[in-house]
Design an enzyme around this catalytic site. Sequence first.
Site, PDB file in Angstrom:
ATOM      1  N   GLY A  19      28.761  16.349 -24.664  1.00 20.50           N
ATOM      2  CA  GLY A  19      28.145  17.317 -23.763  1.00 20.50           C
ATOM      3  C   GLY A  19      29.055  18.505 -23.553  1.00 20.50           C
ATOM      4  O   GLY A  19      30.228  18.486 -23.915  1.00 20.50           O
ATOM      5  N   GLY A  21      29.601  22.160 -20.840  1.00 22.40           N
ATOM      6  CA  GLY A  21      29.238  22.904 -19.646  1.00 22.40           C
ATOM      7  C   GLY A  21      29.994  24.216 -19.617  1.00 22.40           C
ATOM      8  O   GLY A  21      30.597  24.626 -20.616  1.00 22.40           O
ATOM      9  N   GLY A  22      29.977  24.852 -18.473  1.00 23.02           N
ATOM     10  CA  GLY A  22      30.610  26.145 -18.338  1.00 23.02           C
ATOM     11  C   GLY A  22      32.121  26.112 -18.451  1.00 23.02           C
ATOM     12  O   GLY A  22      32.743  27.107 -18.810  1.00 23.02           O
ATOM     13  N   ALA A  24      33.970  23.260 -19.956  1.00 26.22           N
ATOM     14  CA  ALA A  24      34.551  22.335 -20.926  1.00 26.22           C
ATOM     15  C   ALA A  24      33.514  21.793 -21.891  1.00 26.22           C
ATOM     16  O   ALA A  24      32.311  21.901 -21.662  1.00 26.22           O
ATOM     17  CB  ALA A  24      35.211  21.171 -20.187  1.00 26.22           C
ATOM     18  N   VAL A  26      32.934  17.969 -23.892  1.00 24.41           N
ATOM     19  CA  VAL A  26      33.382  16.582 -23.858  1.00 24.41           C
ATOM     20  C   VAL A  26      32.988  15.911 -25.169  1.00 24.41           C
ATOM     21  O   VAL A  26      31.834  15.982 -25.588  1.00 24.41           O
ATOM     22  CB  VAL A  26      32.779  15.816 -22.659  1.00 24.41           C
ATOM     23  CG1 VAL A  26      33.257  14.366 -22.654  1.00 24.41           C
ATOM     24  CG2 VAL A  26      33.138  16.500 -21.346  1.00 24.41           C
ATOM     25  N   LYS A  41      37.959  15.695 -22.796  1.00 22.08           N
ATOM     26  CA  LYS A  41      37.427  16.940 -22.251  1.00 22.08           C
ATOM     27  C   LYS A  41      38.344  18.085 -22.682  1.00 22.08           C
ATOM     28  O   LYS A  41      39.521  18.118 -22.330  1.00 22.08           O
ATOM     29  CB  LYS A  41      37.359  16.878 -20.731  1.00 22.08           C
ATOM     30  CG  LYS A  41      36.854  18.170 -20.111  1.00 22.08           C
ATOM     31  CD  LYS A  41      36.731  18.058 -18.633  1.00 22.08           C
ATOM     32  CE  LYS A  41      35.517  17.220 -18.344  1.00 22.08           C
ATOM     33  NZ  LYS A  41      35.089  17.278 -16.966  1.00 22.08           N
ATOM     34  N   ASP A 133      31.900  19.536  -7.060  1.00 23.23           N
ATOM     35  CA  ASP A 133      30.823  19.662  -8.043  1.00 23.23           C
ATOM     36  C   ASP A 133      30.074  18.338  -8.205  1.00 23.23           C
ATOM     37  O   ASP A 133      29.832  17.877  -9.319  1.00 23.23           O
ATOM     38  CB  ASP A 133      31.388  20.137  -9.382  1.00 23.23           C
ATOM     39  CG  ASP A 133      30.327  20.777 -10.276  1.00 23.23           C
ATOM     40  OD1 ASP A 133      29.299  21.268  -9.742  1.00 23.23           O
ATOM     41  OD2 ASP A 133      30.511  20.777 -11.503  1.00 23.23           O
TER      42      ASP A 133
END
Length: 191
Positions: A19, A21-22, A24, A26, A41, A133
Site C-alpha cells: 500500500g 499513502g501521502g 510512505a 509499504v 515502510k 492519524d
Amino acid sequence: MADRTGQQLGNYRLIHLLGQGGFAEVYLAEHIHLGTQVAIKLLHTQLASEDTDSFRREARTIARLVHPHIVRVFDFGIEGEMPFLVMDYALNGTVRKRHPKGVALPLPTILSYVKQVADALQYAHDEHFIHRDVKPENLLVGRRQEVLLSDFGIALLAQTSRSQSMQDVAGTASYMAPEQFQGKPRPASDQ
C-alpha cells in the site's frame, strides 16, 4: 516513487507493494537469512544529514512501543537519504479492506475493535505519544484476528521533517480533530 520490488534494503528483500499513502509506501519484505516476512515502510522524505540523528532518536522511541495492539517496529535504516522502518507484517490487511465503507458491522465487532484500539492508544498516551492519524486504514488485522494500531509515522515525520506545514498540521483531514488543524494535537485528538 518507482516500484522497488526486488530491491534489497539491509537484510531485507522487497517482495511486493502492500500500500501507499501521502507519506510512505509499504512493502511486504523477507529477511534474506531468516526467511521471515515483515512490512517495510519507505518514507517519502529525504533526510538531510542534520536530520539523521533526529530520525534515529524518533525511530528508537517508536520501537519502544511494545503492546499487543500496536504494530511493532523492530528495525530501521536509511538507504541513501531515504529512511525506512521495518515492522511486523499483519497478513490480514486493514480494517478498511475487511469492512468497506457502507457495510454495517455487528455491535460486538465494533465493541471489540474499540476496546483494542482504546487500550493501544492509552498505552501510547502513557508513553507520551499522540498518534494523530487514527483511521480504518491504520488499523490492521493480525494473525489471531486482533486489531493492531499502525502508522506512528506521522509523529515520526513531524519530528524529522524540515517542512513547516507538516510540523504544524499532520493527519488525514477527514479524521482530524479541530486542534490538529491548528497544529496543537493532544491525546484527546486521537478520540
